[in-house]
Design a protein around this motif. Structure first.
Motif, short mmCIF file in Angstrom:
data_model
loop_
_atom_site.label_atom_id
_atom_site.label_comp_id
_atom_site.label_asym_id
_atom_site.label_seq_id
_atom_site.Cartn_x
_atom_site.Cartn_y
_atom_site.Cartn_z
N LEU A 1 0.84 -1.21 0.00
CA LEU A 1 0.00 0.00 0.00
C LEU A 1 0.87 1.26 0.00
N THR A 2 1.91 1.22 0.81
CA THR A 2 2.82 2.37 0.90
C THR A 2 3.57 2.58 -0.41
N LEU A 3 4.00 1.46 -1.03
CA LEU A 3 4.70 1.54 -2.31
C LEU A 3 3.80 2.16 -3.37
N ALA A 4 2.56 1.76 -3.41
CA ALA A 4 1.63 2.33 -4.39
C ALA A 4 1.47 3.83 -4.20
N GLU A 5 1.34 4.25 -2.95
CA GLU A 5 1.19 5.67 -2.67
C GLU A 5 2.42 6.45 -3.14
N THR A 6 3.59 5.86 -2.92
CA THR A 6 4.83 6.51 -3.36
C THR A 6 4.89 6.61 -4.88
N LEU A 7 4.55 5.52 -5.57
CA LEU A 7 4.57 5.53 -7.03
C LEU A 7 3.62 6.59 -7.59
N ILE A 8 2.44 6.68 -7.01
CA ILE A 8 1.47 7.67 -7.49
C ILE A 8 1.95 9.09 -7.22
N SER A 9 2.50 9.31 -6.04
CA SER A 9 3.00 10.66 -5.72
C SER A 9 4.18 11.04 -6.61
N ASN A 10 4.89 10.03 -7.13
CA ASN A 10 6.02 10.28 -8.05
C ASN A 10 5.58 10.38 -9.50
N GLY A 11 4.26 10.29 -9.74
CA GLY A 11 3.75 10.54 -11.08
C GLY A 11 3.31 9.33 -11.87
N GLU A 12 3.38 8.14 -11.29
CA GLU A 12 2.92 6.94 -12.00
C GLU A 12 1.39 6.84 -11.87
N LEU A 13 0.70 7.03 -12.99
CA LEU A 13 -0.76 7.06 -12.95
C LEU A 13 -1.40 5.92 -13.74
N LYS A 14 -0.60 5.06 -14.36
CA LYS A 14 -1.13 3.92 -15.08
C LYS A 14 -1.26 2.75 -14.11
N THR A 15 -2.47 2.30 -13.90
CA THR A 15 -2.70 1.32 -12.84
C THR A 15 -2.03 -0.02 -13.13
N SER A 16 -1.91 -0.40 -14.40
CA SER A 16 -1.27 -1.68 -14.71
C SER A 16 0.18 -1.69 -14.28
N ASN A 17 0.86 -0.56 -14.39
CA ASN A 17 2.26 -0.46 -13.96
C ASN A 17 2.36 -0.55 -12.44
N ILE A 18 1.44 0.11 -11.75
CA ILE A 18 1.45 0.06 -10.28
C ILE A 18 1.18 -1.36 -9.80
N ILE A 19 0.17 -2.00 -10.38
CA ILE A 19 -0.18 -3.36 -9.97
C ILE A 19 0.97 -4.33 -10.24
N ALA A 20 1.67 -4.15 -11.35
CA ALA A 20 2.81 -5.00 -11.67
C ALA A 20 3.91 -4.85 -10.61
N LEU B 1 3.49 -3.91 -7.48
CA LEU B 1 3.03 -4.50 -6.23
C LEU B 1 3.09 -6.03 -6.29
N ASN B 2 2.74 -6.59 -7.45
CA ASN B 2 2.86 -8.03 -7.64
C ASN B 2 4.28 -8.51 -7.35
N THR B 3 5.23 -7.81 -7.94
CA THR B 3 6.64 -8.19 -7.77
C THR B 3 7.05 -8.09 -6.30
N HIS B 4 6.62 -7.02 -5.65
CA HIS B 4 7.01 -6.81 -4.26
C HIS B 4 6.42 -7.89 -3.35
N ILE B 5 5.13 -8.17 -3.54
CA ILE B 5 4.46 -9.15 -2.67
C ILE B 5 4.99 -10.56 -2.92
N GLN B 6 5.18 -10.90 -4.18
CA GLN B 6 5.61 -12.26 -4.52
C GLN B 6 7.06 -12.54 -4.14
N ALA B 7 7.80 -11.50 -3.78
CA ALA B 7 9.18 -11.71 -3.31
C ALA B 7 9.21 -12.43 -1.97
N GLN B 8 8.08 -12.43 -1.26
CA GLN B 8 7.99 -13.16 0.00
C GLN B 8 7.66 -14.63 -0.27
N SER B 9 8.29 -15.52 0.44
CA SER B 9 8.18 -16.95 0.12
C SER B 9 6.82 -17.56 0.44
N LEU B 10 6.07 -16.96 1.36
CA LEU B 10 4.82 -17.56 1.81
C LEU B 10 3.57 -16.90 1.22
#
Length: 285
Positions: free
Chosen positions: A208-227, A229-238
């Motif tokens: 959630l925090t990463l998404a807020e940072t990306l948006i505040s930095n100008g990323e407004l395409k939701t597919s890029n944000i979701i991608a 977040l996917n990468t960040h979450i899936q980096a955890q093994s469980l």
């Protein structure tokens, strides 16, 4: 100070009658028990705005699908009573299943639209159970105000629609998410988490925090944000992602490009435990 408990509808009505005759306002907090600080924040809010507060504790079977955790859902009524007392409740309603769903019960409240998305896709019978039990409880308690947490953002949207569409005579008050020190949203299901899973569960708040940072930095395409977040979450093994959605806060419809405030919703399995979280993100001008 003491707290009253009612286990039957007749006992509940008896308790409420004296309050109504004295023209006292009633705040209502529906719960499934195993209360934590998030629930207590709702009770405190209700106590600050009403003369009396009713808390219901009922693990509602109709909102659980086959194979979900109805049988193992955590329960601790004695501890719940203490937490209700601490937070300022006056009455706890703890009915048995047969009291709320007697033999022959066959009437349900259903909503369309917001209930069919997100959680409604993953758990197609869930919201029918929620809207049915909440309507029954509203009819019984007849509160002036009812209090719900923002953590269940889709549930809030469904109940707001229900109250509006059915002209239910109360104010529905939405209260902020209460979090642990590391950001994990407080939830009764957090008790299911092993030590390793609990450590990894903080990834939802990080996302959630990463998404807020990306948006505040100008990323407004939701597919890029979701991608991202996917990468960040899936980096955890469980972790296993159920969904990541960026939607309109009112309709819960998907958004492709962010032009105004959005609601980010997550549903992630951490080991065997399914956790949800969300954040309303404001687009700065």
């Amino acid at each position: 100070m003491t707290i009253s408990t009612a286990t039957t509808i007749s006992e509940l009505k008896s308790k409420l009658t004296s309050w109504r005759s004295a023209h006292q306002t009633v705040g209502f907090v529906p719960t499934m028990g195993f209360l934590h600080e998030g629930h207590q924040s709702l009770i405190r809010k209700a106590a600050s705005e009403n003369d009396r507060v009713v808390v219901s504790i009922f693990v509602n079977p109709t909102q659980f699908a086959a194979g979900e955790d109805l049988a193992t859902y955590p329960r601790d009524l004695a501890q719940d009573q203490l937490k209700c007392l601490e937070a300022g409740a006056d009455l706890i309603f703890t009915p048995h299943v047969s009291e709320m769903y007697p033999s022959g019960f066959n009437t349900y409240v259903t909503t369309s639209g917001v209930s069919e998305l997100l959680e409604g896709k993953s758990r197609p019978t869930h919201f029918r159970g929620v809207t049915t039990i909440v309507t029954k409880l509203f009819n019984l308690v007849q509160p002036n105000k009812a209090y719900f947490g923002q953590k269940d953002a889709q549930q809030v949207a469904v109940l707001q629609q229900m109250v509006r569409d059915l002209n239910q005579d109360l104010d529905l008050i939405v209260c902020p998410i209460i979090r642990e020190a590391d950001g994990l949203a407080k939830s009764s299901r957090n008790t299911y988490l092993s030590t390793d899973a609990r450590q990894q569960a903080v990834v939802l708040f990080q996302a959630l925090t990463l998404a807020e940072t990306l948006i505040s930095n100008g990323e407004l395409k939701t597919s890029n944000i979701i991608a991202a977040l996917n990468t960040h979450i899936q980096a955890q093994s469980l972790t296993q992602i159920d969904y990541i959605k960026i939607v309109d806060p009112t309709t819960l419809q998907d958004i492709d490009n962010i032009t105004t405030d959005i609601l980010l919703l997550l549903a992630v399995y951490v080991d065997q435990t399914r956790l949800i979280d969300n954040k309303l993100i404001h687009l700065e001008a």
